[in-house]
Motif scaffolding. Structure first.
Motif, mmCIF file in Angstrom:
data_model
loop_
_atom_site.group_PDB
_atom_site.id
_atom_site.type_symbol
_atom_site.label_atom_id
_atom_site.label_comp_id
_atom_site.label_asym_id
_atom_site.label_seq_id
_atom_site.Cartn_x
_atom_site.Cartn_y
_atom_site.Cartn_z
ATOM 1 N N MET A 1 68.780 -30.537 177.337
ATOM 2 C CA MET A 1 68.307 -29.233 176.953
ATOM 3 C C MET A 1 68.246 -28.356 178.197
ATOM 4 O O MET A 1 67.771 -28.778 179.232
ATOM 5 C CB MET A 1 66.922 -29.359 176.308
ATOM 6 C CG MET A 1 66.400 -28.125 175.681
ATOM 7 S SD MET A 1 65.098 -27.146 176.484
ATOM 8 C CE MET A 1 64.236 -28.135 177.577
ATOM 9 N N LYS A 2 68.721 -27.121 178.088
ATOM 10 C CA LYS A 2 68.659 -26.144 179.176
ATOM 11 C C LYS A 2 68.059 -24.846 178.642
ATOM 12 O O LYS A 2 68.210 -24.514 177.468
ATOM 13 C CB LYS A 2 70.057 -25.853 179.713
ATOM 14 C CG LYS A 2 70.725 -27.026 180.363
ATOM 15 C CD LYS A 2 72.091 -26.639 180.860
ATOM 16 C CE LYS A 2 72.802 -27.846 181.447
ATOM 17 N NZ LYS A 2 74.149 -27.507 181.895
ATOM 18 N N ASP A 28 69.009 -23.992 174.715
ATOM 19 C CA ASP A 28 70.337 -24.120 174.126
ATOM 20 C C ASP A 28 70.374 -25.081 172.949
ATOM 21 O O ASP A 28 71.293 -25.044 172.136
ATOM 22 C CB ASP A 28 71.368 -24.529 175.174
ATOM 23 C CG ASP A 28 71.110 -25.899 175.772
ATOM 24 O OD1 ASP A 28 69.983 -26.421 175.639
ATOM 25 O OD2 ASP A 28 72.032 -26.460 176.390
ATOM 26 N N LYS A 29 69.372 -25.945 172.836
ATOM 27 C CA LYS A 29 69.273 -26.897 171.731
ATOM 28 C C LYS A 29 67.863 -26.821 171.152
ATOM 29 O O LYS A 29 66.922 -26.486 171.864
ATOM 30 C CB LYS A 29 69.541 -28.319 172.227
ATOM 31 C CG LYS A 29 70.934 -28.519 172.747
ATOM 32 C CD LYS A 29 71.128 -29.930 173.243
ATOM 33 C CE LYS A 29 72.534 -30.070 173.818
ATOM 34 N NZ LYS A 29 72.761 -31.388 174.404
ATOM 35 N N PRO A 30 67.699 -27.132 169.883
ATOM 36 C CA PRO A 30 66.349 -27.126 169.305
ATOM 37 C C PRO A 30 65.405 -28.061 170.073
ATOM 38 O O PRO A 30 65.778 -29.174 170.423
ATOM 39 C CB PRO A 30 66.578 -27.625 167.876
ATOM 40 C CG PRO A 30 67.987 -27.250 167.572
ATOM 41 C CD PRO A 30 68.724 -27.442 168.872
ATOM 42 N N ALA A 31 64.222 -27.561 170.359
ATOM 43 C CA ALA A 31 63.224 -28.324 171.110
ATOM 44 C C ALA A 31 61.837 -27.875 170.676
ATOM 45 O O ALA A 31 61.677 -26.846 170.029
ATOM 46 C CB ALA A 31 63.410 -28.092 172.605
ATOM 47 N N THR A 32 60.832 -28.649 171.037
ATOM 48 C CA THR A 32 59.448 -28.242 170.850
ATOM 49 C C THR A 32 58.917 -27.760 172.188
ATOM 50 O O THR A 32 59.500 -28.024 173.238
ATOM 51 C CB THR A 32 58.590 -29.398 170.309
ATOM 52 O OG1 THR A 32 58.676 -30.492 171.207
ATOM 53 C CG2 THR A 32 59.041 -29.814 168.921
ATOM 54 N N GLU A 49 52.814 -27.152 167.806
ATOM 55 C CA GLU A 49 53.264 -27.892 166.627
ATOM 56 C C GLU A 49 54.318 -27.089 165.887
ATOM 57 O O GLU A 49 54.367 -25.872 165.974
ATOM 58 C CB GLU A 49 52.079 -28.172 165.711
ATOM 59 C CG GLU A 49 51.059 -29.104 166.333
ATOM 60 C CD GLU A 49 49.939 -29.438 165.374
ATOM 61 O OE1 GLU A 49 50.098 -29.266 164.157
ATOM 62 O OE2 GLU A 49 48.887 -29.876 165.862
ATOM 63 N N GLY A 50 55.150 -27.793 165.166
ATOM 64 C CA GLY A 50 56.174 -27.142 164.366
ATOM 65 C C GLY A 50 57.516 -27.793 164.565
ATOM 66 O O GLY A 50 57.683 -28.686 165.401
ATOM 67 N N ALA A 51 58.468 -27.324 163.800
ATOM 68 C CA ALA A 51 59.822 -27.869 163.870
ATOM 69 C C ALA A 51 60.496 -27.435 165.166
ATOM 70 O O ALA A 51 60.220 -26.343 165.684
ATOM 71 C CB ALA A 51 60.627 -27.380 162.672
ATOM 72 N N PRO A 52 61.371 -28.269 165.713
ATOM 73 C CA PRO A 52 62.132 -27.868 166.899
ATOM 74 C C PRO A 52 62.897 -26.564 166.635
ATOM 75 O O PRO A 52 63.383 -26.330 165.525
ATOM 76 C CB PRO A 52 63.090 -29.040 167.121
ATOM 77 C CG PRO A 52 62.383 -30.209 166.519
ATOM 78 C CD PRO A 52 61.683 -29.642 165.309
ATOM 79 N N ALA A 53 62.971 -25.722 167.661
ATOM 80 C CA ALA A 53 63.635 -24.415 167.546
ATOM 81 C C ALA A 53 64.299 -24.074 168.876
ATOM 82 O O ALA A 53 64.080 -24.746 169.879
ATOM 83 C CB ALA A 53 62.614 -23.351 167.168
#
Length: 69
Positions: A1-2, A28-32, A49-53
């Motif tokens: 992830m960047k 650049d990629k979904p993350a928490t 909290e929550g879905a990766p974005a």
């Protein structure tokens, strides 16, 4: 992830809460999001909290302008 947008802190986005900051960033990629805060005396970790974005925004309470450890 960047990071595609480096983390930024906007101070006091709401005048009614002057010790609040808003931290934003993009990846650049979904993350928490997890934030470590340390002023030399106290430290804390905030996990969002929550879905990766890929777009992240987090209000942080208790920030003091120009506070140095």
């Amino acid at each position: 992830m960047k990071f595609t947008k480096v983390p930024e802190i906007a101070g006091a986005p709401n005048a009614a809460a002057p010790l609040t900051g808003l931290i934003t960033c993009e990846t650049d990629k979904p993350a928490t999001m997890e934030i470590d805060i340390d002023d030399g005396r106290d430290s804390r970790t905030i996990s969002i909290e929550g879905a990766p974005a890929t777009t992240h925004s987090c209000p942080v309470l208790g920030l003091r302008p120009r506070h140095r450890p």
